[in-house]
Write an enzyme that holds these catalytic residues in place. Structure first.
Site, PDB file in Angstrom:
ATOM      1  N   GLU A  90     146.197  76.695  75.811  1.00  0.00           N
ATOM      2  CA  GLU A  90     146.768  77.874  75.862  1.00  0.00           C
ATOM      3  C   GLU A  90     145.435  79.453  76.236  1.00  0.00           C
ATOM      4  O   GLU A  90     144.577  79.003  75.754  1.00  0.00           O
ATOM      5  CB  GLU A  90     148.139  79.021  75.429  1.00  0.00           C
ATOM      6  CG  GLU A  90     149.203  77.357  74.894  1.00  0.00           C
ATOM      7  CD  GLU A  90     150.032  77.841  73.945  1.00  0.00           C
ATOM      8  OE1 GLU A  90     151.803  77.499  74.570  1.00  0.00           O
ATOM      9  OE2 GLU A  90     150.157  78.072  73.357  1.00  0.00           O
ATOM     10  N   CYS A 103     142.977  86.376  75.143  1.00  0.00           N
ATOM     11  CA  CYS A 103     142.776  85.853  74.124  1.00  0.00           C
ATOM     12  C   CYS A 103     142.315  84.059  74.025  1.00  0.00           C
ATOM     13  O   CYS A 103     143.046  83.325  75.055  1.00  0.00           O
ATOM     14  CB  CYS A 103     143.392  85.052  72.708  1.00  0.00           C
ATOM     15  SG  CYS A 103     143.494  84.457  71.596  1.00  0.00           S
ATOM     16  N   CYS A 110     142.421  71.702  67.165  1.00  0.00           N
ATOM     17  CA  CYS A 110     141.136  72.172  65.947  1.00  0.00           C
ATOM     18  C   CYS A 110     141.511  71.006  64.992  1.00  0.00           C
ATOM     19  O   CYS A 110     142.915  70.611  64.641  1.00  0.00           O
ATOM     20  CB  CYS A 110     141.969  73.345  65.689  1.00  0.00           C
ATOM     21  SG  CYS A 110     140.479  73.874  64.364  1.00  0.00           S
ATOM     22  N   CYS A 114     143.584  74.093  58.924  1.00  0.00           N
ATOM     23  CA  CYS A 114     144.055  75.238  57.751  1.00  0.00           C
ATOM     24  C   CYS A 114     145.561  75.520  57.420  1.00  0.00           C
ATOM     25  O   CYS A 114     146.447  75.079  59.082  1.00  0.00           O
ATOM     26  CB  CYS A 114     143.638  76.930  58.317  1.00  0.00           C
ATOM     27  SG  CYS A 114     141.628  77.032  58.826  1.00  0.00           S
ATOM     28  N   CYS A 117     148.715  77.337  60.136  1.00  0.00           N
ATOM     29  CA  CYS A 117     147.747  77.898  61.839  1.00  0.00           C
ATOM     30  C   CYS A 117     148.331  75.930  62.368  1.00  0.00           C
ATOM     31  O   CYS A 117     148.362  75.024  62.032  1.00  0.00           O
ATOM     32  CB  CYS A 117     146.094  77.605  62.015  1.00  0.00           C
ATOM     33  SG  CYS A 117     146.069  77.471  63.892  1.00  0.00           S
ATOM     34  N   GLY A 170     141.504  76.361  68.652  1.00  0.00           N
ATOM     35  CA  GLY A 170     140.142  76.042  68.544  1.00  0.00           C
ATOM     36  C   GLY A 170     139.974  76.745  67.379  1.00  0.00           C
ATOM     37  O   GLY A 170     139.475  78.522  67.462  1.00  0.00           O
ATOM     38  N   GLU A 171     138.388  76.038  66.998  1.00  0.00           N
ATOM     39  CA  GLU A 171     137.147  76.781  66.497  1.00  0.00           C
ATOM     40  C   GLU A 171     136.206  76.187  67.634  1.00  0.00           C
ATOM     41  O   GLU A 171     135.136  75.868  67.649  1.00  0.00           O
ATOM     42  CB  GLU A 171     136.785  75.804  64.889  1.00  0.00           C
ATOM     43  CG  GLU A 171     136.424  76.277  64.197  1.00  0.00           C
ATOM     44  CD  GLU A 171     135.292  77.336  64.578  1.00  0.00           C
ATOM     45  OE1 GLU A 171     135.875  78.428  63.448  1.00  0.00           O
ATOM     46  OE2 GLU A 171     133.993  77.951  64.084  1.00  0.00           O
ATOM     47  N   SER A 202     135.670  84.765  66.631  1.00  0.00           N
ATOM     48  CA  SER A 202     136.184  84.808  65.166  1.00  0.00           C
ATOM     49  C   SER A 202     136.215  83.158  64.513  1.00  0.00           C
ATOM     50  O   SER A 202     136.726  82.575  65.360  1.00  0.00           O
ATOM     51  CB  SER A 202     137.988  84.376  65.531  1.00  0.00           C
ATOM     52  OG  SER A 202     137.798  84.653  63.722  1.00  0.00           O
ATOM     53  N   LEU A 225     139.086  84.991  56.401  1.00  0.00           N
ATOM     54  CA  LEU A 225     138.961  85.672  55.071  1.00  0.00           C
ATOM     55  C   LEU A 225     140.187  84.275  54.513  1.00  0.00           C
ATOM     56  O   LEU A 225     139.986  83.567  53.337  1.00  0.00           O
ATOM     57  CB  LEU A 225     138.104  86.375  54.571  1.00  0.00           C
ATOM     58  CG  LEU A 225     137.556  86.384  53.097  1.00  0.00           C
ATOM     59  CD1 LEU A 225     136.033  85.214  53.371  1.00  0.00           C
ATOM     60  CD2 LEU A 225     137.036  88.081  53.258  1.00  0.00           C
ATOM     61  N   ASN A 301     152.479  84.657  61.982  1.00  0.00           N
ATOM     62  CA  ASN A 301     153.341  84.145  62.877  1.00  0.00           C
ATOM     63  C   ASN A 301     154.224  82.953  62.245  1.00  0.00           C
ATOM     64  O   ASN A 301     153.583  81.741  62.503  1.00  0.00           O
ATOM     65  CB  ASN A 301     153.083  84.602  64.030  1.00  0.00           C
ATOM     66  CG  ASN A 301     152.616  85.600  63.551  1.00  0.00           C
ATOM     67  OD1 ASN A 301     153.132  86.423  64.063  1.00  0.00           O
ATOM     68  ND2 ASN A 301     150.858  86.356  63.819  1.00  0.00           N
ATOM     69  N   CYS A 344     149.317  84.983  66.776  1.00  0.00           N
ATOM     70  CA  CYS A 344     147.925  84.477  66.011  1.00  0.00           C
ATOM     71  C   CYS A 344     148.700  83.179  65.917  1.00  0.00           C
ATOM     72  O   CYS A 344     149.721  83.227  65.036  1.00  0.00           O
ATOM     73  CB  CYS A 344     147.256  85.815  65.537  1.00  0.00           C
ATOM     74  SG  CYS A 344     147.287  86.873  65.787  1.00  0.00           S
TER      75      CYS A 344
END
Ligand code: SAH
Ligand code: SF4
Length: 368
Positions: A90, A103, A110, A114, A117, A170-171, A202, A225, A301, A344
Site C-alpha cells: 500500500e 507514505c 515486515c 512489533c 503493528c 516494511g522496515e 522511519s 521509540l 490505530n 499508521c
C-alpha cells in the site's frame, strides 16, 4: 526486459556507457521518466532516434499495477498495488494545505514483528525492488495529475507530491540498497528534486544501518521509540533485544552530525496503560536528555485481533504536557484516512505469508 524505474542516475549512466551511448542521455532519460512522468520509451522525443529504438527493444517503464484505489472522507487516498506472487503493498497520499505527502512502502510485510503493528503481524515476504519503491511516487504523481488535483504548487508546474515519508509497510533499513537507490531518485534534480528535509525515513532502530545511511543518503530521520526503558521496548519492538536503547540513542546523536535537520523525530505510539503513564513520560525525558529531538505522539490505530487499545485523549494530553514542561517539542499526530484503513500501522496490503503457511502445513501433517 529492463525496467527503467529500477535505475538511479549512476545506474543509468553505467547502462548507457555499456551501450556506447553518451553519459548525458542518462539525465535526459531520468527527466522523461520522473519529471515528465512518461510511461513509454517512444515518448522520449529528444533522445536520438537510434537510442530510442534500441532502448524500446529491451526496456520498459513499469510500475506495480493498481488493485484498489480508495479515497477517505478527509481526502487521504490509498492505492493497493500488486507486486506479484500474491503480494500487494500500500501507498498513501496525505494532502495538507501546504504540502502533499506520500507514505511509501519498502517491503511486502515486515520481519520485525512489533507487537502493535498490523504489517508486522503478517510476517515478511520480500524486499521491494527500486522500481517498486520509486514506482509508488511515480504512480501517485501521475494518478493525481490525471485526476486534475489542484494545489498552488501544481499550478506552478510542480508535482503534487512534495514530501515523502518512508513509513509504509516494511522496515526501510532492512532493504537498504534498494531504499537508498530509490531515495537518490527522489532527491535527484533531474528526477523529483525533493530536498533532503522533505524525505523522511522511519526506522524501528537498526543501529548499524542508521550509521550507513548517514554516509550513503542522509535524509531526515524518524526513530520509532515507543518505550522509555529496555524492558518494555524489548516486548513492543523486538529488535531492541539486539540494539538496546543506549546504542540506538548513540546512533541518533552520530546521525545528527550529518543530517539535513539538527534533530531526530521520535515516534511514540500511545498504547492505553502500556506506555502512556505520566511517570513513563518523565523517564522518557531523562532518557533522551542528550539527544536533540522532537516527539511525535501517534494515537494507536487498532486493527482486527489486536490486544492493544488507544490511549484516551486525556492520557495523551497529560503525557504530551510532561514532555513539553521539560522543554521538548511534542506534537500529537492527527490520524488520517481512518475510514479506509490508511492510518499508521493499519497498512496490511496482502502478503502471502510463507512462514505461517508452512507452519500450518506442518501442523496439518502432524495432526494427520
Ligand atoms: N518500519 C518502520 C516504518 C514503518 S511504520 C518503523 O517501524 O519505524 C511507521 C510508524 O507507524 C512507526 O513509528 C510504527 O511504530 C508506527 N505504527 C505501527 N503500527 C501502528 C499502529 N497500529 N498504530 C499507530 N502507529 C503504528
Ligand atoms: Fe515492521 Fe515498522 Fe511494523 Fe515494526 S512497526 S513490524 S518495524 S513495519
Amino acid at each position: 526486459m529492463i525496467n527503467l524505474l529500477d535505475f538511479d542516475h549512476d545506474a543509468l549512466t553505467a547502462l548507457f556507457a555499456e551501450r556506447g551511448e553518451k553519459p548525458f542521455r542518462a539525465r535526459q532519460t531520468l527527466r522523461w521518466i520522473h519529471r515528465r512522468l512518461v510511461d513509454r520509451v517512444e515518448a522520449m522525443s529528444d533522445l536520438a532516434k537510434s537510442t530510442r529504438e534500441t532502448l524500446a527493444r529491451d526496456a520498459e517503464i513499469h510500475a506495480p499495477a493498481v488493485v484498489r484505489d480508495s479515497v477517505a472522507t478527509d481526502g487521504t487516498r490509498k492505492w493497493l498495488l500488486d507486486v506479484g506472487g500474491a503480494n500487494a503493498i500500500e501507498t498513501v497520499y496525505i494532502p495538507e494545505d501546504d504540502r502533499g505527502t506520500l507514505c511509501v512502502s519498502s517491503q511486502a510485510g515486515c520481519a520485525l514483528d512489533c507487537a502493535f503493528c498490523s504489517t508486522g503481524k503478517q510476517g515478511f515476504n520480500r524486499n521491494l525492488s527500486v522500481a517498486e519503491i520509486i514506482g509508488q511516487l511515480w504512480h501517485a504523481n501521475r494518478a493525481l495529475l490525471a485526476d486534475g488535483v489542484t494545489t498552488p504548487w501544481v499550478e506552478q508546474g510542480r508535482h503534487p507530491i512534495t514530501n515523502v515519508v518512508m513509513m509504509g509497510m516494511g522496515e526501510p533499513l532492512a532493504n537498504f540498497d534498494n531504499v537508498v537507490a530509490a531515495m537518490r531518485i527522489m532527491l535527484d534534480d533531474d528526477a523529483y528534486g525533493l530536498s533532503r528535509r522533505r524525505v523522511t525515513l522511519s526506522t524501528s532502530g537498526l543501529v548499524p544501518a542508521i550509521d550507513r545511511l548517514s554516509e550513503a543518503c542522509p535524509v531526515a530521520l524518524a526513530v520509532s521509540l515507543h518505550a522509555p526503558d529496555d524492558a518494555l521496548r524489548d516486548a513492543l519492538v523486538p529488535i531492541n533485544r539486539k540494539y538496546p536503547l543506549s546504542s540506538l540513542l548513540a546512533a541518533c546523536v552520530r546521525y545528527i552530525e550529518r543530517a539535513p535537520r539538527d534533530f531526530v523525530t521520535f515516534e511514540y505510539v500511545m498504547l492505553d496503560r502500556v506506555n502512556d503513564a505520566p511517570e513513563q513520560a518523565h523517564r522518557l525525558v531523562a532518557l533522551v536528555r542528550d539527544v536533540p529531538c522532537k516527539f511525535n505522539l501517534i494515537p494507536f490505530n487498532p486493527f482486527p485481533n489486536t490486544e492493544f487499545r488507544t490511549s484516551s485523549r486525556n492520557r495523551i494530553v497529560a503525557f504530551q504536557h510532561v514532555l513539553q514542561e521539560a522543554g521538548l517539542v511534542a506534537t500529537v499526530r492527527r490520524t488520517r484516512g481512518e475510514d479506509i484503513d490508511a492510518a499508521c500501522g493499519q497498512l496490511a496490503g496482502q502478503v502471502q505469508d510463507k512462514t505461517r503457511r508452512r507452519a500450518h502445513r506442518i501442523h496439518a501433517v502432524a495432526a494427520s
